[in-house]
Write a protein that holds these residues in place. Structure first.
Motif, PDB file in Angstrom:
ATOM      1  N   VAL A 294       0.850  -1.194   0.000  1.00 47.62           N
ATOM      2  CA  VAL A 294       0.000   0.000   0.000  1.00 47.62           C
ATOM      3  C   VAL A 294       0.883   1.241   0.000  1.00 47.62           C
ATOM      4  CG1 VAL A 294      -0.181  -0.013   2.526  1.00 47.62           C
ATOM      5  CG2 VAL A 294      -1.932   1.140   1.180  1.00 47.62           C
ATOM      6  N   LYS A 295       0.442   2.267  -0.701  1.00 49.25           N
ATOM      7  CA  LYS A 295       1.238   3.490  -0.849  1.00 49.25           C
ATOM      8  C   LYS A 295       1.623   4.093   0.496  1.00 49.25           C
ATOM      9  CE  LYS A 295       0.997   8.211  -2.631  1.00 49.25           C
ATOM     10  NZ  LYS A 295       0.132   9.265  -3.231  1.00 49.25           N
ATOM     11  N   ALA A 296       0.735   4.029   1.474  1.00 51.80           N
ATOM     12  CA  ALA A 296       0.988   4.661   2.773  1.00 51.80           C
ATOM     13  C   ALA A 296       2.198   4.086   3.493  1.00 51.80           C
ATOM     14  CB  ALA A 296      -0.241   4.532   3.667  1.00 51.80           C
ATOM     15  N   LEU A 297       2.724   2.948   3.022  1.00 46.77           N
ATOM     16  CA  LEU A 297       3.898   2.335   3.649  1.00 46.77           C
ATOM     17  C   LEU A 297       5.186   2.591   2.874  1.00 46.77           C
ATOM     18  CD1 LEU A 297       2.446  -1.066   4.901  1.00 46.77           C
ATOM     19  CD2 LEU A 297       2.958   0.989   6.238  1.00 46.77           C
ATOM     20  N   ILE A 298       5.118   3.353   1.790  1.00 48.58           N
ATOM     21  CA  ILE A 298       6.349   3.712   1.076  1.00 48.58           C
ATOM     22  C   ILE A 298       7.242   4.513   2.024  1.00 48.58           C
ATOM     23  CG2 ILE A 298       7.291   5.133  -0.787  1.00 48.58           C
ATOM     24  CD1 ILE A 298       4.801   4.476  -2.410  1.00 48.58           C
ATOM     25  N   PRO A 299       8.519   4.140   2.133  1.00 44.39           N
ATOM     26  CA  PRO A 299       9.404   4.890   3.029  1.00 44.39           C
ATOM     27  C   PRO A 299       9.781   6.256   2.447  1.00 44.39           C
ATOM     28  CG  PRO A 299      10.621   3.141   1.915  1.00 44.39           C
ATOM     29  CD  PRO A 299       9.175   2.956   1.549  1.00 44.39           C
TER      30      PRO A 299
ATOM     31  N   ALA B  64      12.349   9.304   3.685  1.00 45.03           N
ATOM     32  CA  ALA B  64      13.391   9.621   4.676  1.00 45.03           C
ATOM     33  C   ALA B  64      13.503   8.515   5.724  1.00 45.03           C
ATOM     34  CB  ALA B  64      13.126  10.971   5.333  1.00 45.03           C
ATOM     35  N   GLY B  65      13.390   7.263   5.261  1.00 44.34           N
ATOM     36  CA  GLY B  65      13.608   6.118   6.141  1.00 44.34           C
ATOM     37  C   GLY B  65      12.438   5.722   7.008  1.00 44.34           C
ATOM     38  N   LYS B  66      11.274   6.332   6.785  1.00 44.71           N
ATOM     39  CA  LYS B  66      10.109   6.011   7.619  1.00 44.71           C
ATOM     40  C   LYS B  66       8.859   5.983   6.746  1.00 44.71           C
ATOM     41  CE  LYS B  66       8.828   9.080  10.753  1.00 44.71           C
ATOM     42  NZ  LYS B  66       8.839   9.863  12.025  1.00 44.71           N
ATOM     43  N   ALA B  67       7.956   5.034   7.014  1.00 41.67           N
ATOM     44  CA  ALA B  67       6.731   4.904   6.218  1.00 41.67           C
ATOM     45  C   ALA B  67       5.936   6.209   6.223  1.00 41.67           C
ATOM     46  CB  ALA B  67       5.868   3.767   6.764  1.00 41.67           C
ATOM     47  N   MET B  68       5.348   6.517   5.075  1.00 43.20           N
ATOM     48  CA  MET B  68       4.534   7.738   4.962  1.00 43.20           C
ATOM     49  C   MET B  68       3.565   7.891   6.125  1.00 43.20           C
ATOM     50  SD  MET B  68       3.246   8.075   1.036  1.00 43.20           S
ATOM     51  CE  MET B  68       4.354   8.185  -0.365  1.00 43.20           C
TER      52      MET B  68
ATOM     53  N   ASP C 120      -7.489  -2.352   4.078  1.00 39.93           N
ATOM     54  CA  ASP C 120      -6.895  -3.495   4.773  1.00 39.93           C
ATOM     55  C   ASP C 120      -5.848  -2.976   5.751  1.00 39.93           C
ATOM     56  OD1 ASP C 120      -5.832  -5.894   5.606  1.00 39.93           O
ATOM     57  OD2 ASP C 120      -4.936  -6.416   3.661  1.00 39.93           O
ATOM     58  N   PHE C 121      -5.986  -3.333   7.007  1.00 41.09           N
ATOM     59  CA  PHE C 121      -5.058  -2.829   8.021  1.00 41.09           C
ATOM     60  C   PHE C 121      -3.930  -3.796   8.357  1.00 41.09           C
ATOM     61  CE2 PHE C 121      -8.747  -0.168   8.504  1.00 41.09           C
ATOM     62  CZ  PHE C 121      -8.183   1.085   8.670  1.00 41.09           C
ATOM     63  N   GLU C 122      -4.008  -5.011   7.887  1.00 39.50           N
ATOM     64  CA  GLU C 122      -2.960  -5.982   8.220  1.00 39.50           C
ATOM     65  C   GLU C 122      -1.567  -5.510   7.811  1.00 39.50           C
ATOM     66  OE1 GLU C 122      -3.225  -8.449  10.243  1.00 39.50           O
ATOM     67  OE2 GLU C 122      -5.351  -8.005  10.462  1.00 39.50           O
ATOM     68  N   PRO C 123      -1.399  -4.894   6.622  1.00 38.00           N
ATOM     69  CA  PRO C 123      -0.055  -4.405   6.285  1.00 38.00           C
ATOM     70  C   PRO C 123       0.465  -3.365   7.274  1.00 38.00           C
ATOM     71  CG  PRO C 123      -1.415  -4.516   4.318  1.00 38.00           C
ATOM     72  CD  PRO C 123      -2.329  -4.741   5.492  1.00 38.00           C
ATOM     73  N   PHE C 124      -0.435  -2.553   7.822  1.00 39.84           N
ATOM     74  CA  PHE C 124      -0.006  -1.543   8.794  1.00 39.84           C
ATOM     75  C   PHE C 124       0.382  -2.181  10.122  1.00 39.84           C
ATOM     76  CE2 PHE C 124      -3.265   1.259   6.467  1.00 39.84           C
ATOM     77  CZ  PHE C 124      -2.327   1.632   5.521  1.00 39.84           C
ATOM     78  N   TRP C 125      -0.443  -3.137  10.572  1.00 46.37           N
ATOM     79  CA  TRP C 125      -0.157  -3.764  11.862  1.00 46.37           C
ATOM     80  C   TRP C 125       1.103  -4.632  11.790  1.00 46.37           C
ATOM     81  CZ3 TRP C 125      -2.882  -0.167  12.809  1.00 46.37           C
ATOM     82  CH2 TRP C 125      -4.265  -0.080  12.900  1.00 46.37           C
ATOM     83  N   ALA C 126       1.487  -5.055  10.592  1.00 45.76           N
ATOM     84  CA  ALA C 126       2.674  -5.904  10.440  1.00 45.76           C
ATOM     85  C   ALA C 126       3.943  -5.096  10.187  1.00 45.76           C
ATOM     86  CB  ALA C 126       2.458  -6.894   9.285  1.00 45.76           C
TER      87      ALA C 126
ATOM     88  N   ASP D 299       7.111   0.325  11.375  1.00 42.93           N
ATOM     89  CA  ASP D 299       6.896   1.751  11.579  1.00 42.93           C
ATOM     90  C   ASP D 299       5.487   2.097  12.046  1.00 42.93           C
ATOM     91  OD1 ASP D 299       9.480   2.199  10.733  1.00 42.93           O
ATOM     92  OD2 ASP D 299       8.927   2.914   8.736  1.00 42.93           O
ATOM     93  N   THR D 300       4.534   1.189  11.817  1.00 40.70           N
ATOM     94  CA  THR D 300       3.136   1.511  12.115  1.00 40.70           C
ATOM     95  C   THR D 300       2.443   0.489  13.003  1.00 40.70           C
ATOM     96  OG1 THR D 300       2.526   0.472  10.005  1.00 40.70           O
ATOM     97  CG2 THR D 300       2.803   2.864   9.999  1.00 40.70           C
ATOM     98  N   GLN D 301       3.115  -0.587  13.354  1.00 45.17           N
ATOM     99  CA  GLN D 301       2.436  -1.642  14.106  1.00 45.17           C
ATOM    100  C   GLN D 301       1.985  -1.184  15.486  1.00 45.17           C
ATOM    101  OE1 GLN D 301       5.276  -4.845  14.195  1.00 45.17           O
ATOM    102  NE2 GLN D 301       6.677  -3.802  15.596  1.00 45.17           N
ATOM    103  N   ALA D 302       2.671  -0.214  16.070  1.00 44.78           N
ATOM    104  CA  ALA D 302       2.281   0.273  17.395  1.00 44.78           C
ATOM    105  C   ALA D 302       0.931   0.977  17.374  1.00 44.78           C
ATOM    106  CB  ALA D 302       3.347   1.216  17.946  1.00 44.78           C
ATOM    107  N   LEU D 303       0.481   1.410  16.201  1.00 42.38           N
ATOM    108  CA  LEU D 303      -0.811   2.086  16.105  1.00 42.38           C
ATOM    109  C   LEU D 303      -1.963   1.166  16.509  1.00 42.38           C
ATOM    110  CD1 LEU D 303      -0.356   3.939  12.683  1.00 42.38           C
ATOM    111  CD2 LEU D 303      -0.133   4.920  14.987  1.00 42.38           C
TER     112      LEU D 303
END
Length: 276
Positions: free
Chosen positions: A40-45, A47-51, A74-80, A83-87
């Motif tokens: 998903v685009k929102a996980l493109i890094p 400056a070294g961190k997911a959007m 789909d939230f599974e990519p974020f939870w995995a 950079d974003t799993q803590a959300l």
């Protein structure tokens, strides 16, 4: 999928404005994400961190912001993702699955019992969002049903002369959207019906004016209206207080839609990191 619930004392502990992040995928996928093998685009890094991590960091770290609602298919990519799993465990983050379109999805989220006004809306590719931008926008958006952030062309090009944006040309200036919107009351939801009709042509900002009648379109395209007059005309037609917020910071209209945007955003973030 885990859907965290808001903290029971959110209003007392956190800010007075909720936020919504549009973090889903467009129909047909995203070329930038596909070229990197990223789900998903929102996980493109950037400056070294997911959007998405840049945007949630700015919102959750701001004292005015309470709960942050995430909209995605789909939230599974974020939870995995590291950079974003803590959300997933954050009491102030609420996940909502997207519907068929952005307008339908936003309307469904605003229909939830745990959604409240005012609501700031932004996108996961708004990676340069900062506390100063949030301060400026919220300050000027107060007492409106809808507020829309823009950057005037001279503001952007005086700072970043090589930037290329899509401009809405009106009397007195040319403007680019800044991916910051404010819904100050439930009445603001009626604009979503019009949003739904033009969101497939989101780069053609003038198209929304065709919905409000040929006379308004004529006044706009012939540059007989300023941007504030245009907002007032639309607001009068809908019975809404619509406010345009010209942002002083050029970076407010630089999101990451293409490779050149990513390079520019990384340069700006590097500069911020090097500031004393």
């Amino acid at each position: 999928m885990t859907t965290p619930t808001p903290h029971a004392d959110a209003d007392a502990e956190h800010g007075s404005v909720d936020a919504m992040i549009l973090a889903g995928s467009r129909p047909g996928g995203d070329a930038m994400a596909d070229s990197r093998g990223i789900a998903v685009k929102a996980l493109i890094p950037v400056a070294g961190k997911a959007m998405l991590a840049h945007v949630t960091g700015a919102l959750l770290g701001h004292p005015a912001i309470g709960n942050v609602h995430l909209l995605a298919q789909d939230f599974e990519p974020f939870w995995a993702h590291p950079d974003t799993q803590a959300l997933a465990a954050n009491d102030h983050v609420i996940a909502q699955e997207s519907g068929a379109t952005i307008a339908v999805s936003v309307d469904a989220l605003l229909d939830r019992d745990d959604a409240r006004y005012p609501m700031l809306i932004t996108t996961a590719d708004n990676v340069l969002l900062s506390g100063a931008m949030i301060d400026e926008f919220l300050s000027d958006a107060q007492s409106s049903d809808i507020a829309i952030a823009v950057v005037e062309k001279d503001v952007l090009l005086s700072r970043y002369p090589a930037s290329r944006r899509t401009w809405l040309k009106l009397r007195g200036g040319q403007y680019s959207g800044a991916n910051l919107f404010y819904f100050g009351s439930p009445q603001a939801r009626q604009i979503l019906r019009y949003w739904a009709e033009v969101e497939q042509d989101r780069k053609k900002g003038w198209k929304i004016l065709t919905i409000f009648g040929p006379w308004l379109l004529f006044l706009a395209v012939t540059r007989l209206l300023t941007i504030d007059q245009l907002a007032a005309r639309v607001g009068q037609k809908l019975g809404l207080r619509i406010r345009i917020v010209p942002m002083a910071q050029a970076e407010a209209c630089i999101d990451v839609d293409k490779e050149s945007d990513l390079v520019q955003a990384e340069g700006i973030l590097a500069g911020r990191a090097g500031m004393p």
